[in-house]
Design a protein around this motif. Structure first.
Motif, short mmCIF file in Angstrom:
data_model
loop_
_atom_site.label_atom_id
_atom_site.label_comp_id
_atom_site.label_asym_id
_atom_site.label_seq_id
_atom_site.Cartn_x
_atom_site.Cartn_y
_atom_site.Cartn_z
N ALA A 160 -22.15 -4.45 0.04
CA ALA A 160 -21.74 -5.58 -0.79
C ALA A 160 -20.24 -5.83 -0.67
O ALA A 160 -19.79 -6.98 -0.68
CB ALA A 160 -22.12 -5.32 -2.25
N VAL A 161 -19.46 -4.76 -0.53
CA VAL A 161 -18.01 -4.92 -0.36
C VAL A 161 -17.71 -5.63 0.95
O VAL A 161 -16.90 -6.57 1.01
CB VAL A 161 -17.30 -3.55 -0.39
N LEU A 162 -18.37 -5.21 2.03
CA LEU A 162 -18.14 -5.85 3.33
C LEU A 162 -18.60 -7.31 3.32
O LEU A 162 -17.91 -8.18 3.85
CB LEU A 162 -18.88 -5.07 4.43
N VAL A 168 -12.41 9.54 -8.41
CA VAL A 168 -11.34 9.47 -9.41
C VAL A 168 -11.44 8.16 -10.20
O VAL A 168 -11.34 8.16 -11.43
CB VAL A 168 -9.97 9.58 -8.73
N VAL A 169 -11.63 7.06 -9.49
CA VAL A 169 -11.71 5.77 -10.16
C VAL A 169 -12.99 5.67 -10.98
O VAL A 169 -12.98 5.17 -12.11
CB VAL A 169 -11.64 4.62 -9.13
N ALA A 170 -14.09 6.15 -10.43
CA ALA A 170 -15.37 6.06 -11.13
C ALA A 170 -15.34 6.80 -12.46
O ALA A 170 -15.83 6.30 -13.47
CB ALA A 170 -16.49 6.60 -10.25
N LEU A 171 -14.77 7.99 -12.48
CA LEU A 171 -14.76 8.81 -13.69
C LEU A 171 -13.55 8.57 -14.57
O LEU A 171 -13.58 8.86 -15.75
CB LEU A 171 -14.82 10.29 -13.31
N GLY A 172 -12.48 8.08 -14.00
CA GLY A 172 -11.28 7.86 -14.78
C GLY A 172 -10.84 6.41 -14.75
O GLY A 172 -11.37 5.57 -15.46
N SER A 173 -9.88 6.12 -13.91
CA SER A 173 -9.39 4.75 -13.77
C SER A 173 -8.50 4.68 -12.54
O SER A 173 -8.16 5.70 -11.93
CB SER A 173 -8.60 4.32 -15.01
N THR A 174 -8.11 3.48 -12.19
CA THR A 174 -7.22 3.31 -11.04
C THR A 174 -5.84 3.92 -11.31
O THR A 174 -5.10 4.22 -10.37
CB THR A 174 -7.05 1.82 -10.71
N ALA A 199 -15.48 1.53 -5.19
CA ALA A 199 -15.92 1.31 -3.81
C ALA A 199 -14.76 0.91 -2.91
O ALA A 199 -14.61 1.42 -1.79
CB ALA A 199 -17.01 0.24 -3.78
N ILE A 200 -13.92 0.02 -3.40
CA ILE A 200 -12.76 -0.42 -2.61
C ILE A 200 -11.80 0.75 -2.38
O ILE A 200 -11.28 0.95 -1.28
CB ILE A 200 -12.03 -1.58 -3.32
N ALA A 201 -11.58 1.56 -3.43
CA ALA A 201 -10.68 2.71 -3.29
C ALA A 201 -11.22 3.72 -2.29
O ALA A 201 -10.47 4.25 -1.46
CB ALA A 201 -10.48 3.37 -4.66
N GLY A 202 -12.52 3.98 -2.33
CA GLY A 202 -13.11 4.93 -1.40
C GLY A 202 -13.05 4.46 0.03
O GLY A 202 -12.74 5.25 0.94
N MET A 203 -13.32 3.19 0.25
CA MET A 203 -13.30 2.65 1.61
C MET A 203 -11.87 2.52 2.13
O MET A 203 -11.64 2.60 3.34
CB MET A 203 -14.01 1.30 1.63
N HIS A 204 -10.92 2.35 1.25
CA HIS A 204 -9.51 2.34 1.67
C HIS A 204 -9.07 3.75 2.05
O HIS A 204 -8.35 3.94 3.04
CB HIS A 204 -8.64 1.80 0.53
N GLN A 205 -9.51 4.73 1.30
CA GLN A 205 -9.09 6.11 1.55
C GLN A 205 -9.54 6.62 2.92
O GLN A 205 -8.77 7.31 3.61
CB GLN A 205 -9.62 7.04 0.45
N LEU A 251 -11.05 0.13 5.00
CA LEU A 251 -10.35 -1.04 4.46
C LEU A 251 -8.87 -0.72 4.37
O LEU A 251 -8.49 0.44 4.20
CB LEU A 251 -10.87 -1.41 3.07
N ALA A 252 -8.05 -1.75 4.46
CA ALA A 252 -6.61 -1.60 4.24
C ALA A 252 -6.23 -2.54 3.10
O ALA A 252 -6.54 -3.73 3.13
CB ALA A 252 -5.83 -1.96 5.50
N VAL A 253 -5.58 -1.98 2.09
CA VAL A 253 -5.15 -2.76 0.93
C VAL A 253 -3.64 -2.70 0.84
O VAL A 253 -3.05 -1.62 0.79
CB VAL A 253 -5.78 -2.21 -0.38
N GLY A 254 -3.01 -3.85 0.86
CA GLY A 254 -1.56 -3.90 0.79
C GLY A 254 -1.09 -5.13 0.05
O GLY A 254 -1.88 -5.96 -0.39
N GLY A 255 0.22 -5.24 -0.07
CA GLY A 255 0.79 -6.39 -0.78
C GLY A 255 0.81 -7.62 0.09
O GLY A 255 0.85 -7.53 1.32
N PRO A 256 0.76 -8.79 -0.54
CA PRO A 256 0.59 -9.01 -1.98
C PRO A 256 -0.89 -9.15 -2.35
O PRO A 256 -1.43 -10.26 -2.34
CB PRO A 256 1.34 -10.31 -2.24
#
Length: 345
Positions: free
Chosen positions: A90-92, A228-234, A58-64, A68-73
């Motif tokens: 639920a993520v929000l 991709v994450v759901a069926l495989g991995s990050t 969910a986080i990966a999809g919303m970032h794409q 959402l913006a995911v960055g360091g750190p």
């Protein structure tokens, strides 16, 4: 006479364990056949890696798509407050409860969210998963039986070698050897069977879904990060920053789990994310929720509700335990389960 009593006791325990294991396995509802289009993405993610995989997907999809913006750190920030289903809601909501935007904390909150926990309940009702509560007392009996048979045999062997146990005819240790082997093997096999969360039907559903979306996984132009994450991995994400941050959050969750296990038990127990994959619930806790994940920290989904675990049904062969004994003060509020914690085929 003592050898006969020991043998009868072990045989009775093993027989009871086998009968209960068979009943529990057969009690799972037989699901109706469904095509890949009849499964939700979040259901497949849950089957493949538990609540942790759902959170990461969910986080990966919303970032794409820029919500959402995911960055360091390891910080998540909100760009657009838009959700298209209960899991994204639920993520929000979880992000709103994470003032510092810490990715590892956000993941933990999402895993514990009722909308995510409810996915496991639905899958269990349809016979694609086995509920964490199913067979817990018998898993404990299997563990005790294995330990008692193994330790007991070694103790008798040492006493025999020391001359404390002897007698005429066949040595006592030889007479109880068949019972010790029977008890240990039965305990190991039954505990493994009862520990599998994902049923064969659930594993088949993941394979069907993966086959139907093979083209979507291969083409980077139309590749969905959530799929991709759901069926495989990050580890399969093409976004290097997102992949690295999610991997780091997973490692942090596994580390927190290891600390929680050793701190609570006074021992150096190995976090269950490094165990064989099947979502085994630790037998020494009161976990009743779907708090689990996929295998390992780096390539899988990391942990379950603040503790580590192993999920199954996809690239891993499935299993593990999980713990919600993290520093988070939040708790699962799912209608049928609460953390606690807890973790196919």
């Amino acid at each position: 006479m003592p050898a006969l009593l020991v043998t009868l006791a072990v045989v009775a325990s093993a027989l009871l364990l086998v009968v209960r294991t068979v009943r529990i396995v057969r009690a799972v509802p037989r699901p109706k056949y469904r095509s890949a289009s009849q499964y939700e993405l979040w259901e497949i993610a849950f089957l493949a890696g538990g609540p942790a995989r759902v959170a990461d997907a969910a986080i990966a999809g919303m970032h794409q798509d820029g919500r959402l913006a995911v960055g360091g750190p390891g910080v998540v920030s909100l760009r657009q407050s838009v959700a298209y289903d209960p899991v994204e809601t639920a993520v929000l909501d979880s992000l709103a409860r994470t003032p510092d935007g810490a990715l590892d904390t956000l993941r933990r909150h999402v895993m514990r969210a009722p909308a995510v926990q409810a996915i496991g309940d639905r899958l269990a009702k349809r016979g694609l998963m086995r509920h964490p509560r199913a067979g817990r007392p018998w898993r404990l009996l299997a563990a005790w039986q294995t330990a008692i048979c193994g330790v007991g045999f070694l103790l008798v062997l040492l006493l025999t070698l020391a001359g404390a146990v002897g007698g005429e005819g066949v040595p006592f240790v030889v007479r109880i050897l068949p019972a010790a082997v029977l008890g240990a093997v039965t305990g190991v096999v039954c505990r493994k069977v009862l520990g599998r969360r994902v049923t064969p039907a659930g594993a088949a559903a993941v394979r069907t879904y993966r086959t139907a979306h093979k083209k979507d996984l291969v083409s980077e132009a139309t590749q969905s990060a959530a799929l991709v994450v759901a069926l495989g991995s990050t580890a399969l994400l093409v976004d290097d920053v997102l992949r690295d941050q999610l991997d780091e959050a997973q490692r942090a969750a596994v580390g927190a789990s290891a600390g929680a296990y050793s701190g609570s038990s006074g021992s150096s127990s190995t976090p269950s994310s490094n165990a064989a994959c099947g979502w085994n619930v630790p037998d020494d806790d009161s976990h009743t929720s779907w708090c689990g994940s996929s295998c390992g920290g780096g390539s899988g989904s990391g942990s379950g509700c603040g503790g580590s675990s192993c999920g199954g049904g996809s690239s891993c062969s499935s299993s593990s335990g999980s713990s919600c004994g993290s520093s988070s003060s939040s708790s699962c509020s799912s209608s049928s389960s609460s953390c606690g914690g807890g973790c196919g085929s």
